[in-house]
Each structure stands twice: as C-alpha cells, then as structure tokens.
Design an enzyme around this catalytic site. Structure first.
Site, PDB file in Angstrom:
ATOM      1  N   LEU A  16     -25.987 -21.994  -4.976  1.00  0.00           N
ATOM      2  CA  LEU A  16     -26.781 -20.841  -5.385  1.00  0.00           C
ATOM      3  C   LEU A  16     -25.845 -19.765  -5.916  1.00  0.00           C
ATOM      4  O   LEU A  16     -24.830 -19.450  -5.283  1.00  0.00           O
ATOM      5  CB  LEU A  16     -27.582 -20.280  -4.205  1.00  0.00           C
ATOM      6  CG  LEU A  16     -28.845 -21.020  -3.776  1.00  0.00           C
ATOM      7  CD1 LEU A  16     -29.424 -20.375  -2.519  1.00  0.00           C
ATOM      8  CD2 LEU A  16     -29.897 -21.025  -4.883  1.00  0.00           C
ATOM      9  N   ASP A  17     -26.174 -19.178  -7.055  1.00  0.00           N
ATOM     10  CA  ASP A  17     -25.379 -18.083  -7.600  1.00  0.00           C
ATOM     11  C   ASP A  17     -25.433 -16.875  -6.669  1.00  0.00           C
ATOM     12  O   ASP A  17     -26.391 -16.724  -5.893  1.00  0.00           O
ATOM     13  CB  ASP A  17     -25.911 -17.675  -8.979  1.00  0.00           C
ATOM     14  CG  ASP A  17     -25.732 -18.771 -10.024  1.00  0.00           C
ATOM     15  OD1 ASP A  17     -24.784 -19.557  -9.880  1.00  0.00           O
ATOM     16  OD2 ASP A  17     -26.540 -18.825 -10.968  1.00  0.00           O
ATOM     17  N   PRO A  18     -24.454 -15.978  -6.758  1.00  0.00           N
ATOM     18  CA  PRO A  18     -24.476 -14.767  -5.921  1.00  0.00           C
ATOM     19  C   PRO A  18     -25.741 -13.929  -6.080  1.00  0.00           C
ATOM     20  O   PRO A  18     -26.189 -13.289  -5.122  1.00  0.00           O
ATOM     21  CB  PRO A  18     -23.241 -13.994  -6.403  1.00  0.00           C
ATOM     22  CG  PRO A  18     -22.298 -15.059  -6.864  1.00  0.00           C
ATOM     23  CD  PRO A  18     -23.178 -16.107  -7.497  1.00  0.00           C
TER      24      PRO A  18
END
Length: 288
Positions: free
Chosen positions: A38-40
């Site tokens: 998951l991206d930040p």
C-alpha cells in the site's frame, strides 16, 4: 518468538515497509513480511506475516482485493494521486449516468498501464526512481482483471466521485482513476484510497498499529493456507521432512502431480511441500 499472521489497518502517512518495521518492534521479532503493498497515501488492510509465517508468502495468491477510493475530476497528475504535479486540466464535469455507464468498460479482463510512479521494475530499477530522476519511463501495458466496479457517491459540488472495486492482483487503482478521467474527457486522480480486503483478510478484522501489544492474538501459520491441502503426518515422517527427505504418501487426499500442500504434526506446521509421483517433497521447512 511469534509465528503467524496479523491483519493490520495501515494508516495514511507511512509505507508498508514502515508498518512492518513498527510491528517487528512491538513483537520484538527479526522476521516479518507483508502481502500487497500500500502506498503511504493509502490506508487499510495489510496482512503481515511474523516469524516462520514469512516462509508461506511465496505460495499465497490472495488474488481477490477490494478497495474504496475517491477520484477528483478536472486534473491529471504526474503520480495519478494527490502527491503529483498537475500536468493537465479540464473544465468538464461528468454526470452520474456518464460515470456509471463507463464503469462497465472497466469490468473483466482489461489492458492497463501501471502509473509511472510505481514499484514496477524496469531493467532492475523501480519505475518511481526513474521517474523522479527525470528519466523516460517506458512501462508496458498488461492484462489485469477487475471483477466489479461501482459508483458509491457523486459529489457534484466538488466534482468528485467515490467508488468500490473488487479486482485481482496487479491492478492499480490510480491507473483506473487516470483512465476513467481520460475516457470522460475530464481527467482524474485518486484523492483517497482504502483497501478493505485482501483474500480472507477483511477490514472488520483488522487492528490499528497503535492498538497492538506484544500479547495480541495472532492467526496461525496455516490459517491463510486455505487453498492448500493440509496433511497430518507422524513424528517419524516429520523428522525426515525436516532433514529435507521426501516421504511416501498414501494419496487419500487425491493430490495431483506438483500440487502444493502443507504437512503438520497435529496442529504444529512442519513444512510446505510438493506432491510428486506419490511422494511429498519438502520445499520450505518451518523451524520451531
């Protein structure tokens, strides 16, 4: 040492790797890994394997994933999310019927080009590293599968829309937002992204990192191996497996050649194995 799985609700603002590191510190363990990055800027379900459970990660598909996300219309951004620079603008404001009709074109097997700022490797280098350095990035389109895409809410005032998507592995939500915006001639980028499911890991069973303690209950190593046959073996055979030797199997489980399975002594997992010509051959042995 803890061995098993924990379903983390990753918050916005940290990477998946940072979430794993925080969990490692809480449980005071050296080995941990996750499924599905998951991206930040994204939040939601992040399954994390602890200890010996990390050995099962290469054998897991967890193909089905589900997301809730919001798309802002009127701009296209370099990263296809809020972090990027504006590269195109449009005054077009799509209506509900247009958006709802369009979603049908994104269901099924589709060709999708991942975002330039993604973790895809090009000649061994992450695409986002190439993009950040100003180099030309040539990402090849690929086939992915979207099982469902629904409009949840239209915000006409702010010119945005909320969606639910059920998809297979490899689908980029940011690419879906970008491609819908292009098709609607209004452009679009993701402003909010939350993953609500990865395989059998669901949002309602997740726990926030701030609520974790070293005494938290974790799921067993075998709890995620629902697509494999589980075979109970004797202690004698377990010793052979532990030493890398194969054992003969009376194939009451109707395994086919090269099927992957796991073997246990009672509830204690012993190894991930392959069934070959009537024998079980260890592939990854658990060390307890």
């Amino acid at each position: 040492m803890c061995h098993g799985w924990i379903n983390i609700d990753k918050p916005v603002g940290i990477s998946s790797a940072q979430a794993v590191n925080q969990v490692k510190k809480i449980f005071n363990i050296k080995k941990a890994g996750h499924i599905g990055t998951l991206d930040p800027v994204a939040s939601g379900v992040l399954p994390i394997a602890l200890g010996e459970a990390t050995k099962t990660i290469p054998y897991l598909s967890c193909n089905l994933k589900a997301y809730n996300f919001t798309v802002q219309w009127g701009e296209q951004r370099s990263t296809d999310d809020v972090c990027g620079e504006i590269i195109k603008i449009s005054a077009v404001k799509p209506e509900y019927n247009q958006i709802n009709y369009l979603t049908k074109n994104f269901i099924g097997e589709i060709v999708q080009t991942p975002p330039l700022f993604s973790a895809i490797k090009i000649n061994g280098i992450r695409s986002y590293k190439l993009a950040r350095s100003g180099q030309n990035v040539d990402i090849k389109p690929r086939l992915v599968r979207i099982h469902d895409l629904k409009v949840l809410f239209i915000d006409a005032v702010n010119n945005s829309a909320e969606f639910f998507m059920l998809c297979g592995s490899g689908v980029y939500v940011r690419s879906v937002a970008r491609d819908m915006g292009i098709a609607l001639n209004c452009f679009g980028y993701v402003t909010k992204l939350r993953r609500v499911m990865v395989g059998n890991f669901k949002e309602n069973g997740s726990v926030q990192i701030t609520q974790l303690t070293a005494n938290c209950e974790i799921s067993s190593i075998t709890s995620i191996l629902y697509e494999m046959s589980g075979i109970e073996i004797s202690e004698e055979d377990a010793k052979k497996i532990g030493n890398g030797k194969k054992i003969r199997l009376n194939n009451l489980y109707n395994l086919k050649n090269y099927d992957i399975c796991y073997v246990t002594i009672g509830e204690l997992p012993v190894a991930i194995c392959s069934f070959i010509c009537g024998y079980i051959q260890p592939m990854r042995v658990f060390n307890f």
